[in-house]
Design a protein around this motif. Sequence first.
Motif, PDB file in Angstrom:
ATOM      1  N   VAL A  75       0.734  -1.339   0.365  1.00  0.00           N
ATOM      2  CA  VAL A  75      -0.147  -0.067  -0.478  1.00  0.00           C
ATOM      3  C   VAL A  75       0.962   1.062   0.131  1.00  0.00           C
ATOM      4  N   TRP A  92      -5.366   3.686  -3.310  1.00  0.00           N
ATOM      5  CA  TRP A  92      -5.572   2.243  -2.541  1.00  0.00           C
ATOM      6  C   TRP A  92      -6.711   2.506  -1.153  1.00  0.00           C
ATOM      7  N   THR A 132      -7.028  -3.102   5.005  1.00  0.00           N
ATOM      8  CA  THR A 132      -6.034  -1.950   3.997  1.00  0.00           C
ATOM      9  C   THR A 132      -7.099  -1.179   3.530  1.00  0.00           C
TER      10      THR A 132
END
Length: 450
Positions: A75, A92, A132
Amino acid sequence: MTAAAGGWRARLGAYADPKMQAMLALGFSSGLPFLLVFSTLSAWLTQAGVKRATIGFFSWCGLAFSFKYLWSPLVDRLPLPLLGRLGRRRSWMLLSQLAVVLALIQMALADPAQDVVHVAVLAILLAFAAATQDIALDAWRIESTPADRAGPLTGAFQIGYRIALIAAGAGALFAAAEFGWRSAYLLMAALMATGLITTCLITEPTADPRRGFAHEARVTAFLHERSGWPRWLRESGAWFIGAVVCPFLDLFRRLHPGHGVLVLAFIVVYRLSDFTMGVMANNFYLSLGFTLKEIASISKIFGVLVTMAGVAVAGGLIARWGVGRTLTVGVVTVSLANLYFSWIASHPPDLAGLAVAIAFDNIGVGIAGTAFVVYLSALPSPAYTATQYALLGMFWSAPCKWLAGYSGAIIEAIGFPLFFCYTAALGLPAIVLSMILSRKPALRETPAAG
């Protein structure tokens, strides 16, 4: 107009700033999936007849939040195809938010009474997508926050997060009581539009993604000079060392010499008490005979509002006493609240007494959580924002999730009264270490040059 009224009007007026509004919305997007993997899901599992020990083990689905360091370098550095034109952080953020929506829809269509393993797999996927998102959001938040506005902007993000806890806690429980769990989780998927829209509207931070340190440049140069090695090995080795190894080493170089181990030990133990207790909270309330609507009103609305008050108290305490003493106040309050829950568990159910216990606990969580975020946000280097913040998150959340996984089995063995005494005792190391570290700086006076 009095000075106090003018002060409150100025504070409220600050939320007209687009960056404050973005922080609120993104904090909401970050907070929404959290309870849907933990306490809200535990209420669904309880009503579906899943065994208490199994519900406790479900907290391990959230280990993705703990081990997100493992993929945070991707990321931090890997550009995404198609979405990449949005920028490193926003691309992202958008991808992970879409994954959260898809996971929530799939969970809504599942049935834990028929196939609990399928629900567990979906919960893991949801936690992975949400973790994430947090990697990218935390990096965007830190890189987009000027030093002179760190307090208000971090506070706005925390308030947005707490509002999401009301939605995913009380909102989901009310929706489940009226329309069923499928509708509740579909509603949560729709609310993720807040984050999706905000991500499309905000701007990308201007931080240079290749700002490194001299030690990274030296290692990369060394590998590129190995002409006898295959090109793919030299390039992949340089990327791995720069993206994974250097952030880890740099963090330890930045910690003040002489008590870096104490800092890391403190990070590991600080949230053990409230996280270990929190995973079984809804199960405890349901075992006392309270309804979903009563739990939603007292725990998920009133409780979260009290937590937001704790956030505000934390801001005042940090300004007056500093982060160190505020951390101590927070963890002491949480531990004492756990002892009060032990008393509640030993007496007949009483909604008023439960409300007092929840208020006591949540104001402590608001103080402790806010001070902890401020403490951790000061530690990452600008060169490795996402990776180092995720690494710090792994240090504290992995032990929390691991211990929480055994909470159902512990309750079955010793009962709720002793369980809450146990969770209160988990706060003792954090109290001692916070008192020691409040007198010591966490970082060197200047970052290591390399």
